[in-house]
Enzyme design. Structure first.
Site, PDB file in Angstrom:
ATOM      1  N   CYS A 134      -4.059   5.678  -3.706  1.00 24.31           N
ATOM      2  CA  CYS A 134      -3.902   7.014  -3.139  1.00 24.31           C
ATOM      3  C   CYS A 134      -4.857   7.952  -3.871  1.00 24.31           C
ATOM      4  O   CYS A 134      -5.096   7.784  -5.067  1.00 24.31           O
ATOM      5  CB  CYS A 134      -2.492   7.549  -3.372  1.00 24.31           C
ATOM      6  SG  CYS A 134      -1.226   6.420  -2.896  1.00 24.31           S
TER       7      CYS A 134
ATOM      8  N   GLY B 275      -2.809 -10.686   1.813  1.00 27.46           N
ATOM      9  CA  GLY B 275      -4.060 -10.433   2.530  1.00 27.46           C
ATOM     10  C   GLY B 275      -4.337 -11.535   3.537  1.00 27.46           C
ATOM     11  O   GLY B 275      -4.751 -12.626   3.166  1.00 27.46           O
TER      12      GLY B 275
ATOM     13  N   ASN C 213      -4.406  -4.592  -1.837  1.00 22.39           N
ATOM     14  CA  ASN C 213      -4.251  -3.626  -0.764  1.00 22.39           C
ATOM     15  C   ASN C 213      -5.428  -3.809   0.205  1.00 22.39           C
ATOM     16  O   ASN C 213      -6.276  -4.674  -0.007  1.00 22.39           O
ATOM     17  CB  ASN C 213      -4.215  -2.198  -1.343  1.00 22.39           C
ATOM     18  CG  ASN C 213      -3.306  -1.295  -0.523  1.00 22.39           C
ATOM     19  OD1 ASN C 213      -3.337  -1.339   0.712  1.00 22.39           O
ATOM     20  ND2 ASN C 213      -2.518  -0.473  -1.184  1.00 22.39           N
TER      21      ASN C 213
ATOM     22  N   ASN D 213       2.123   1.770  -5.403  1.00 25.15           N
ATOM     23  CA  ASN D 213       0.928   1.789  -4.563  1.00 25.15           C
ATOM     24  C   ASN D 213       0.003   2.836  -5.157  1.00 25.15           C
ATOM     25  O   ASN D 213       0.257   4.030  -5.022  1.00 25.15           O
ATOM     26  CB  ASN D 213       1.313   2.125  -3.120  1.00 25.15           C
ATOM     27  CG  ASN D 213       0.090   2.336  -2.242  1.00 25.15           C
ATOM     28  OD1 ASN D 213      -1.044   2.106  -2.667  1.00 25.15           O
ATOM     29  ND2 ASN D 213       0.322   2.765  -1.015  1.00 25.15           N
TER      30      ASN D 213
ATOM     31  N   ASN E 261      -6.605   0.262   9.886  1.00 20.03           N
ATOM     32  CA  ASN E 261      -5.571   1.252  10.151  1.00 20.03           C
ATOM     33  C   ASN E 261      -5.780   2.483   9.286  1.00 20.03           C
ATOM     34  O   ASN E 261      -6.262   2.390   8.154  1.00 20.03           O
ATOM     35  CB  ASN E 261      -4.161   0.664   9.937  1.00 20.03           C
ATOM     36  CG  ASN E 261      -3.664   0.864   8.533  1.00 20.03           C
ATOM     37  OD1 ASN E 261      -3.158   1.926   8.177  1.00 20.03           O
ATOM     38  ND2 ASN E 261      -3.839  -0.149   7.682  1.00 20.03           N
TER      39      ASN E 261
HETATM   40  C1  LIG Z   1      -0.411  -0.589   9.369  1.00 17.99           C
HETATM   41  C2  LIG Z   1      -0.461  -0.849   7.895  1.00 17.99           C
HETATM   42  C3  LIG Z   1       0.194   0.020   7.021  1.00 17.99           C
HETATM   43  C4  LIG Z   1       0.158  -0.205   5.648  1.00 17.99           C
HETATM   44  N1  LIG Z   1       0.835   0.643   4.802  1.00 17.99           N
HETATM   45  C5  LIG Z   1       0.860   0.381   3.467  1.00 17.99           C
HETATM   46  C6  LIG Z   1       1.635   1.190   2.591  1.00 17.99           C
HETATM   47  O1  LIG Z   1       2.338   2.119   2.987  1.00 17.99           O
HETATM   48  N2  LIG Z   1       1.583   0.895   1.259  1.00 17.99           N
HETATM   49  C7  LIG Z   1       0.845  -0.139   0.746  1.00 17.99           C
HETATM   50  O2  LIG Z   1       0.873  -0.372  -0.464  1.00 17.99           O
HETATM   51  N3  LIG Z   1       0.145  -0.954   1.577  1.00 17.99           N
HETATM   52  C8  LIG Z   1       0.123  -0.708   2.913  1.00 17.99           C
HETATM   53  N4  LIG Z   1      -0.573  -1.547   3.749  1.00 17.99           N
HETATM   54  C9  LIG Z   1      -1.315  -2.697   3.173  1.00 17.99           C
HETATM   55  C10 LIG Z   1      -0.495  -3.997   3.268  1.00 17.99           C
HETATM   56  O3  LIG Z   1       0.710  -3.911   2.541  1.00 17.99           O
HETATM   57  C11 LIG Z   1      -1.324  -5.202   2.754  1.00 17.99           C
HETATM   58  O4  LIG Z   1      -1.649  -4.994   1.392  1.00 17.99           O
HETATM   59  C12 LIG Z   1      -2.628  -5.396   3.527  1.00 17.99           C
HETATM   60  O5  LIG Z   1      -2.461  -5.076   4.891  1.00 17.99           O
HETATM   61  C13 LIG Z   1      -3.151  -6.819   3.424  1.00 17.99           C
HETATM   62  O6  LIG Z   1      -2.228  -7.757   3.926  1.00 17.99           O
HETATM   63  P1  LIG Z   1      -2.244  -8.316   5.460  1.00 17.99           P
HETATM   64  O7  LIG Z   1      -3.661  -8.735   5.730  1.00 17.99           O
HETATM   65  O8  LIG Z   1      -1.268  -9.436   5.483  1.00 17.99           O
HETATM   66  O9  LIG Z   1      -1.851  -7.174   6.320  1.00 17.99           O
HETATM   67  C14 LIG Z   1      -0.561  -1.329   5.131  1.00 17.99           C
HETATM   68  C15 LIG Z   1      -1.211  -2.193   6.021  1.00 17.99           C
HETATM   69  C16 LIG Z   1      -1.165  -1.987   7.377  1.00 17.99           C
HETATM   70  C17 LIG Z   1      -1.874  -2.950   8.298  1.00 17.99           C
END
Ligand SMILES: Cc1cc2nc3c(=O)[nH]c(=O)nc-3n(C[C@H](O)[C@H](O)[C@H](O)COP(=O)(O)O)c2cc1C
Length: 318
Positions: A134, A250, A198, A131, A73
């Site tokens: 960035c 994750g 992340n 977070n 994404n």
């Molecule tokens: C569409 C999307 C948007 C995300 N936006 C953020 C965000 O705004 N801040 C952040 O710290 N992580 C963001 N993440 C990361 C997730 O919080 C997470 O750390 C990462 O996706 C791994 O977990 P998962 O495999 O269960 O999705 C985002 C992930 C996805 C898929």
């Protein structure tokens, strides 16, 4: 045969949670959308989409691409900005009696300081998640999380601006040579807990259009494809700093997956990508985790945390 009771409560620094399952930032906005599927107060906590000072439109479309066992994404930090968040999203969460973990993101240390000050002065904030994945506009766009010194600077300004009782969780990037070095640096700077991990930076090209699939070219890889990386990060950091609370995230799709993170050393977990195809996933995963723990004879979450690190002789006596 009915399974024994399990104490699901857990603790991340001063933050006491009734259970260890949270949403992952960016995967459930501020939680409102999920409330048609379940009561958001049933979760350990709701982690909000990372909020910046000003409203942001995000990156060019397309912003999502499927990959084997994962998703890329490049949403960027699209969002309403801190004013609207504090006026509308946070009060809604507080009204639901959910534990609100507010994720903040900035482009400069000054941004993080101001966000922490404003969030910290708002009632009902259970914790702040920094977070730090960035770009730092004051340092050639280098991602804060990829440099231990810069990562620590963010955490120290956030810690300084927050009231003592509001824990700071630092969310780390796996795209580093040594996650343990970054962890040490942010803990020394005042992080009360760590969120691991992340997304990983990825890129997919469409051989038919001959172009990158995402408008923003690169994107964050998430979903089951990254779970072994996340579990490895939790394992390494827990081995190095067993007393530092870790929230694992994750690729968690089931309670069985969540248990893997507890065994590696996480005291809580976050659920992200799976929410896009199963919005009830966080509560389902919580129910499954309870069962997985009970079936293995764990009396509580705390008993499972870091279990896989025990020497084999100890495991045999269980
Ligand atoms: C569409 C999307 C948007 C995300 N936006 C953020 C965000 O705004 N801040 C952040 O710290 N992580 C963001 N993440 C990361 C997730 O919080 C997470 O750390 C990462 O996706 C791994 O977990 P998962 O495999 O269960 O999705 C985002 C992930 C996805 C898929």
């Amino acid at each position: 045969m009915s399974l024994p009771e399990v104490d699901l409560s857990t603790q991340i620094a001063e933050l006491l949670l009734p259970n260890p399952v949270m949403t992952a930032s960016g995967c459930a906005a501020s939680g409102r959308e999920l409330s048609q599927f379940f009561d958001v107060a049933d979760l350990g906590a709701v982690v909000t989409k990372s909020i910046m000072l000003d409203p942001r439109a995000g990156r060019p479309t397309p912003r999502m691409a499927e990959t084997p066992s994962g998703m890329l994404n490049s949403i960027g930090l699209q969002g309403p900005g801190i004013d609207r968040f504090l006026a509308s999203d946070l009060p809604w969460l507080v009204q639901q009696r959910a534990r609100a973990v507010v994720s903040i993101a900035g482009s400069t240390l000054g941004d993080y300081a101001e966000l922490a000050r404003r969030v910290g002065n708002s009632p009902g904030v259970a914790a702040v998640e920094a977070n730090i994945s960035c770009p730092n506009v004051e340092n050639r766009g280098q991602v804060f999380a990829c440099e231990p010194y810069q990562a620590a600077k963010v955490v120290s300004v956030v810690r300084r601006e927050l009231p003592r009782g509001v824990p700071v969780l630092a969310k780390l990037s796996p795209d580093v040579t040594s996650i343990v070095d970054v962890a040490e640096s942010v803990v020394d700077a005042g992080a009360d807990g760590l969120v691991l991990i992340n997304t990983l930076l990825g890129l997919a090209i469409d051989p038919d259009t001959l172009r990158p699939k995402l408008g923003g070219v690169t994107g964050g890889l998430s979903g089951p494809a990254i779970r072994p990386v996340a579990v490895r990060c939790v394992w390494q950091v827990h081995a190095a700093f067993p007393d530092v609370p870790i929230v694992g995230v994750g690729g968690i799709r089931t309670g069985y997956d969540a248990l893997e993170f507890l065994l590696a050393g996480a005291s809580a977990v976050q659920v992200g990508t799976v929410i896009f195809n199963d919005p009830s996933a966080p509560v389902r995963i919580l129910a499954e985790l309870r069962e997985e723990l009970a079936r293995r004879g764990f009396a509580g979450v705390g008993d499972a945390v870091g279990w896989a690190h025990r020497p084999v002789e100890q495991l045999a006596t269980r």
